[in-house]
Design a protein around this motif. Sequence first.
Motif, mmCIF file in Angstrom:
data_model
loop_
_atom_site.group_PDB
_atom_site.id
_atom_site.type_symbol
_atom_site.label_atom_id
_atom_site.label_comp_id
_atom_site.label_asym_id
_atom_site.label_seq_id
_atom_site.Cartn_x
_atom_site.Cartn_y
_atom_site.Cartn_z
ATOM 1 N N GLU A 60 -18.711 45.740 36.200
ATOM 2 C CA GLU A 60 -18.498 44.295 36.167
ATOM 3 C C GLU A 60 -17.363 43.934 35.208
ATOM 4 O O GLU A 60 -17.488 43.029 34.374
ATOM 5 C CB GLU A 60 -19.785 43.557 35.784
ATOM 6 N N LEU A 61 -16.297 44.685 35.317
ATOM 7 C CA LEU A 61 -15.131 44.469 34.465
ATOM 8 C C LEU A 61 -13.910 44.168 35.323
ATOM 9 O O LEU A 61 -13.810 44.637 36.458
ATOM 10 C CB LEU A 61 -14.840 45.713 33.609
ATOM 11 N N GLU A 62 -13.013 43.383 34.755
ATOM 12 C CA GLU A 62 -11.739 43.121 35.416
ATOM 13 C C GLU A 62 -10.612 43.298 34.412
ATOM 14 O O GLU A 62 -10.762 42.991 33.227
ATOM 15 C CB GLU A 62 -11.709 41.702 35.982
ATOM 16 N N VAL A 63 -9.499 43.800 34.899
ATOM 17 C CA VAL A 63 -8.341 44.016 34.037
ATOM 18 C C VAL A 63 -7.081 43.773 34.852
ATOM 19 O O VAL A 63 -7.021 44.093 36.040
ATOM 20 C CB VAL A 63 -8.360 45.445 33.445
ATOM 21 N N VAL A 64 -6.084 43.163 34.213
ATOM 22 C CA VAL A 64 -4.780 43.008 34.846
ATOM 23 C C VAL A 64 -4.016 44.311 34.648
ATOM 24 O O VAL A 64 -3.824 44.758 33.512
ATOM 25 C CB VAL A 64 -3.981 41.839 34.240
ATOM 26 N N ILE A 65 -3.619 44.924 35.726
ATOM 27 C CA ILE A 65 -2.888 46.191 35.670
ATOM 28 C C ILE A 65 -1.542 46.014 36.346
ATOM 29 O O ILE A 65 -1.441 45.418 37.423
ATOM 30 C CB ILE A 65 -3.691 47.315 36.347
ATOM 31 N N GLY A 66 -0.511 46.512 35.697
ATOM 32 C CA GLY A 66 0.826 46.385 36.254
ATOM 33 C C GLY A 66 1.649 47.642 36.073
ATOM 34 O O GLY A 66 1.366 48.461 35.192
ATOM 35 N N SER A 67 2.660 47.795 36.910
ATOM 36 C CA SER A 67 3.570 48.942 36.836
ATOM 37 C C SER A 67 5.008 48.466 36.920
ATOM 38 O O SER A 67 5.317 47.497 37.623
ATOM 39 C CB SER A 67 3.304 49.930 37.975
ATOM 40 N N LEU A 68 5.861 49.140 36.185
ATOM 41 C CA LEU A 68 7.299 48.848 36.196
ATOM 42 C C LEU A 68 8.053 50.102 36.637
ATOM 43 O O LEU A 68 7.734 51.210 36.212
ATOM 44 C CB LEU A 68 7.767 48.420 34.800
ATOM 45 N N ARG A 69 9.046 49.902 37.487
ATOM 46 C CA ARG A 69 9.958 50.967 37.879
ATOM 47 C C ARG A 69 11.382 50.425 37.766
ATOM 48 O O ARG A 69 11.648 49.284 38.141
ATOM 49 C CB ARG A 69 9.690 51.425 39.317
ATOM 50 N N THR A 70 12.281 51.248 37.258
ATOM 51 C CA THR A 70 13.662 50.790 37.099
ATOM 52 C C THR A 70 14.647 51.911 37.362
ATOM 53 O O THR A 70 14.354 53.085 37.123
ATOM 54 C CB THR A 70 13.893 50.218 35.684
ATOM 55 N N THR A 71 15.817 51.528 37.863
ATOM 56 C CA THR A 71 16.930 52.467 38.028
ATOM 57 C C THR A 71 18.060 52.125 37.053
ATOM 58 O O THR A 71 19.098 52.787 37.067
ATOM 59 C CB THR A 71 17.471 52.420 39.462
ATOM 60 N N LYS A 72 17.838 51.119 36.212
ATOM 61 C CA LYS A 72 18.867 50.698 35.264
ATOM 62 C C LYS A 72 18.803 51.569 34.018
ATOM 63 O O LYS A 72 17.795 51.586 33.299
ATOM 64 C CB LYS A 72 18.665 49.229 34.890
ATOM 65 N N LEU A 73 19.874 52.291 33.742
ATOM 66 C CA LEU A 73 19.878 53.255 32.652
ATOM 67 C C LEU A 73 19.732 52.598 31.284
ATOM 68 O O LEU A 73 19.194 53.201 30.359
ATOM 69 C CB LEU A 73 21.165 54.091 32.698
ATOM 70 N N THR A 74 20.201 51.370 31.145
ATOM 71 C CA THR A 74 20.165 50.711 29.836
ATOM 72 C C THR A 74 18.861 49.947 29.585
ATOM 73 O O THR A 74 18.693 49.366 28.517
ATOM 74 C CB THR A 74 21.346 49.735 29.692
ATOM 75 N N LEU A 75 17.949 49.946 30.550
ATOM 76 C CA LEU A 75 16.670 49.269 30.357
ATOM 77 C C LEU A 75 15.623 50.286 29.911
ATOM 78 O O LEU A 75 15.356 51.262 30.608
ATOM 79 C CB LEU A 75 16.223 48.567 31.638
ATOM 80 N N ASP A 76 15.051 50.048 28.761
ATOM 81 C CA ASP A 76 14.006 50.922 28.219
ATOM 82 C C ASP A 76 12.647 50.344 28.611
ATOM 83 O O ASP A 76 12.229 49.322 28.064
ATOM 84 C CB ASP A 76 14.129 51.003 26.701
ATOM 85 N N PRO A 77 11.924 50.957 29.553
ATOM 86 C CA PRO A 77 10.635 50.408 29.989
ATOM 87 C C PRO A 77 9.629 50.245 28.857
ATOM 88 O O PRO A 77 8.881 49.271 28.822
ATOM 89 C CB PRO A 77 10.146 51.446 31.012
ATOM 90 N N ASP A 78 9.608 51.200 27.930
ATOM 91 C CA ASP A 78 8.675 51.126 26.808
ATOM 92 C C ASP A 78 8.945 49.889 25.960
ATOM 93 O O ASP A 78 8.033 49.116 25.643
ATOM 94 C CB ASP A 78 8.791 52.396 25.969
ATOM 95 N N GLU A 79 10.197 49.691 25.614
ATOM 96 C CA GLU A 79 10.585 48.532 24.801
ATOM 97 C C GLU A 79 10.361 47.231 25.563
ATOM 98 O O GLU A 79 9.877 46.241 24.996
ATOM 99 C CB GLU A 79 12.058 48.683 24.402
ATOM 100 N N PHE A 80 10.710 47.211 26.842
ATOM 101 C CA PHE A 80 10.572 45.997 27.649
ATOM 102 C C PHE A 80 9.114 45.545 27.742
ATOM 103 O O PHE A 80 8.789 44.372 27.524
ATOM 104 C CB PHE A 80 11.137 46.253 29.055
#
Length: 422
Positions: A332-352
């Motif tokens: 009986e739990l709910e959580v918002v889960i999301g995923s990010l994918r990028t091809t931009k070399l200058t975008l740091d997913p961790d930092e974003f």
Amino acid sequence: MNLNSSHALNNSYSQTEPKEDPHLIAAVELPAPDTSSIAMSELGYPAQRSNSVVMQKAEALRQVFEQHRQERQLVILQDFPDPDALSSAWTYQLIAQEYEIQCDIVYAGTLSHQENIALVKLTGLPAQRWTLQAAKSKDLSMYTGCALIDNQGTTSQLLSVIQESGIPIAAVVDHHSLQGDLKAEFTDLRPTVRATATIFTQYLQAGLLKLDSSVAQHIKCATALMHGLRSDTDRLMQAQEDDFLAAAYLSRFYDAQLLNAILQANRSKRVMDVIERSLKNRMVQNNFSIAGVGYLRYDDRDAIPQAADFLVTEENVHTAVVYGIVHDEDEELEVVIGSLRTTKLTLDPDEFIKEAFGQDSHGRFFGGGRTSAGGFEVPIGFLSGYIETSDYAKKKWEVFDTQIKQKLLRLVNPRDNPIQTE
């Protein structure tokens, strides 16, 4: 392919003899602690430094295993383990067996990605699902330690239960950036390495376990490691030197036919439905594609990263973020889960992701990432639970959908203010 035939496939694969490439062996095998099979001068300075770190870490881990001979440990994975986590945990278990340490590999969530299901079924990978309620009811007194593999506890519901039971952390091995303050006997965090499977392959090369091509379990574990490494490096496209060297070493032992069978697992209709939803709901701004996909069953959670993988292939899109509310009927739990994918070399997913969603009251980030990929999980808390009417469910989704978009758009359109005030 029909996964119900996994037993037959396992038997046939166990008889497959992997081919060795004599041209690769001398180039990639790291020396065991008591040998000098490779001259450092032949590797070059970067390889010397990497080799030194590997040998130091491998020796430190060996000492920890020696101190815990004939004990029993839990190997804790993230709630929704991926091939990198599963294969690395299996390798940890096999190495621990050399020191008469029995390990149980556990996760609280589910395996829903078709390749993860195929990996476990076709290789016989010994991972167990422990729901939060099941973990609370278990006698944990038999365990004298635990290991966090490919995570640091921030993505596992089980860690709090384990810590409340007084079980100390024996080891943390991960390729993600530091997520919080964890006290462990052994820690190996290497964000410059693209996969935890690479780290464990290096342990094998350093002599913690000698792979034998005549042992079926070793062949299957090497195949799992190759899949984990391949998965976390985007089919080696994001791989670094250490990852390539690890893959070359594994090529001597892995079963290509078995790996191909794992990769050929078909997407389910429900996954295709989520991808369709993401296409319909996506918002594209500044080359970012953002899509909320509404409510998902717990078992369909891995459809979210697959939808992000699909959206990022669209023309004029370099980054895709897909998210939804995942409902666990058992807990009986709910959580918002999301995923990010990028091809931009200058975008740091961790930092974003850390900048977008911040931290909880305990100082833990809601998400993080690595090169080209990231994810986040935001507990719904008090608003979780049974939804009686469709109108209420719709309003609830609209609130969370709007809030997530606002947080993302602050970074996508930094000059815009998505919140209008009087």
